[in-house]
Design a protein around this motif. Structure first.
Motif, PDB file in Angstrom:
ATOM      1  N   LEU A  49      45.011  50.032  26.474  1.00  0.00           N
ATOM      2  CA  LEU A  49      45.112  48.839  26.859  1.00  0.00           C
ATOM      3  C   LEU A  49      44.379  47.488  27.129  1.00  0.00           C
ATOM      4  N   HIS A  50      44.830  46.603  26.356  1.00  0.00           N
ATOM      5  CA  HIS A  50      44.373  45.471  26.489  1.00  0.00           C
ATOM      6  C   HIS A  50      44.748  44.063  28.087  1.00  0.00           C
ATOM      7  N   PHE A  51      43.804  44.215  28.642  1.00  0.00           N
ATOM      8  CA  PHE A  51      44.172  43.362  30.649  1.00  0.00           C
ATOM      9  C   PHE A  51      43.733  41.691  29.776  1.00  0.00           C
ATOM     10  N   HIS A  52      44.694  41.334  29.528  1.00  0.00           N
ATOM     11  CA  HIS A  52      44.698  40.231  28.714  1.00  0.00           C
ATOM     12  C   HIS A  52      45.268  38.919  30.386  1.00  0.00           C
ATOM     13  N   GLN A  87      49.791  40.099  36.180  1.00  0.00           N
ATOM     14  CA  GLN A  87      51.391  40.487  37.325  1.00  0.00           C
ATOM     15  C   GLN A  87      50.717  41.896  37.243  1.00  0.00           C
ATOM     16  N   GLU A  88      49.654  42.643  36.920  1.00  0.00           N
ATOM     17  CA  GLU A  88      50.037  44.177  36.963  1.00  0.00           C
ATOM     18  C   GLU A  88      48.780  44.397  37.362  1.00  0.00           C
ATOM     19  N   LYS A  89      49.204  44.461  38.764  1.00  0.00           N
ATOM     20  CA  LYS A  89      47.780  44.822  39.543  1.00  0.00           C
ATOM     21  C   LYS A  89      47.801  46.392  39.907  1.00  0.00           C
ATOM     22  N   LEU A  91      48.091  48.495  38.275  1.00  0.00           N
ATOM     23  CA  LEU A  91      47.654  48.971  36.977  1.00  0.00           C
ATOM     24  C   LEU A  91      46.524  48.900  37.032  1.00  0.00           C
ATOM     25  N   ARG A  92      45.997  48.032  37.705  1.00  0.00           N
ATOM     26  CA  ARG A  92      44.831  47.523  37.140  1.00  0.00           C
ATOM     27  C   ARG A  92      43.745  48.075  38.375  1.00  0.00           C
ATOM     28  N   LYS A  93      44.392  48.631  39.745  1.00  0.00           N
ATOM     29  CA  LYS A  93      43.490  49.593  40.734  1.00  0.00           C
ATOM     30  C   LYS A  93      43.852  50.659  40.133  1.00  0.00           C
ATOM     31  N   THR A  94      44.845  51.756  39.198  1.00  0.00           N
ATOM     32  CA  THR A  94      44.731  52.880  39.187  1.00  0.00           C
ATOM     33  C   THR A  94      43.350  52.880  38.147  1.00  0.00           C
ATOM     34  N   MET A  95      43.882  51.608  37.094  1.00  0.00           N
ATOM     35  CA  MET A  95      42.739  51.959  36.170  1.00  0.00           C
ATOM     36  C   MET A  95      41.639  51.713  36.114  1.00  0.00           C
ATOM     37  N   LYS A  96      41.216  51.271  37.359  1.00  0.00           N
ATOM     38  CA  LYS A  96      39.686  51.348  38.345  1.00  0.00           C
ATOM     39  C   LYS A  96      39.696  49.417  36.918  1.00  0.00           C
ATOM     40  N   VAL A  97      40.625  48.986  36.617  1.00  0.00           N
ATOM     41  CA  VAL A  97      39.556  47.493  35.711  1.00  0.00           C
ATOM     42  C   VAL A  97      40.307  46.435  36.883  1.00  0.00           C
ATOM     43  N   ARG A  98      38.527  45.853  37.474  1.00  0.00           N
ATOM     44  CA  ARG A  98      38.256  44.499  38.306  1.00  0.00           C
ATOM     45  C   ARG A  98      38.463  43.175  37.044  1.00  0.00           C
TER      46      ARG A  98
END
Length: 132
Positions: A49-52, A87-89, A91-98
């Motif tokens: 997954l690339h958080f872009h 947009q994918e807030k 998913l960010r929370k689930t994957m612990k991406v800050r």
């Protein structure tokens, strides 16, 4: 004349086979969808997954690096799903991406690597190879 037609037919088949071979040796870069990610995980496929974010300079540099390594045969069968960071807030929370510009690398359902802000193509390739 039949020999010319047969020769042209063989050339067409060879070109089609080459195109399939090239496609099979390329890494896929696709927009994120929960369905696609679930399918990759269920099949045990290597993925990232690339958080872009479009406004992120580092993300743009990462996008360029991904294009550099896309055709590398060493990454055949690997899929990068590009996640819209804004947009994918959930998913960010689930994957612990800050933050944006993060790669999460998976082998099936197991996260095997995580990296933030890396823009060098060889290092991104090495990161992805941890799932192969």
């Amino acid at each position: 004349m039949p020999s010319i037609a047969l020769a042209l037919s063989r050339v067409s088949v060879a070109i089609a086979g080459l195109a399939l071979s090239i496609a099979a040796s390329a890494m896929d870069i696709l927009p994120y969808s929960a369905t696609a990610f679930s399918a990759l995980q269920a099949q045990g496929k290597p993925s990232a997954l690339h958080f872009h974010a479009s406004w992120c300079g580092t993300c743009v540099a990462q996008e360029k690096a991904l294009k550099e390594i896309k055709a590398d045969p060493a990454l055949a069968g690997f899929t990068v799903l590009v996640v819209d960071y804004d947009q994918e807030k959930e998913l960010r929370k689930t994957m612990k991406v800050r933050s944006q510009s993060v790669f999460l690398v998976f082998k099936g359902t197991t996260e095997v690597a995580r990296s933030g802000s890396e823009t060098k193509a060889p290092k991104i390739k090495a990161l992805f190879q941890e799932a192969l």
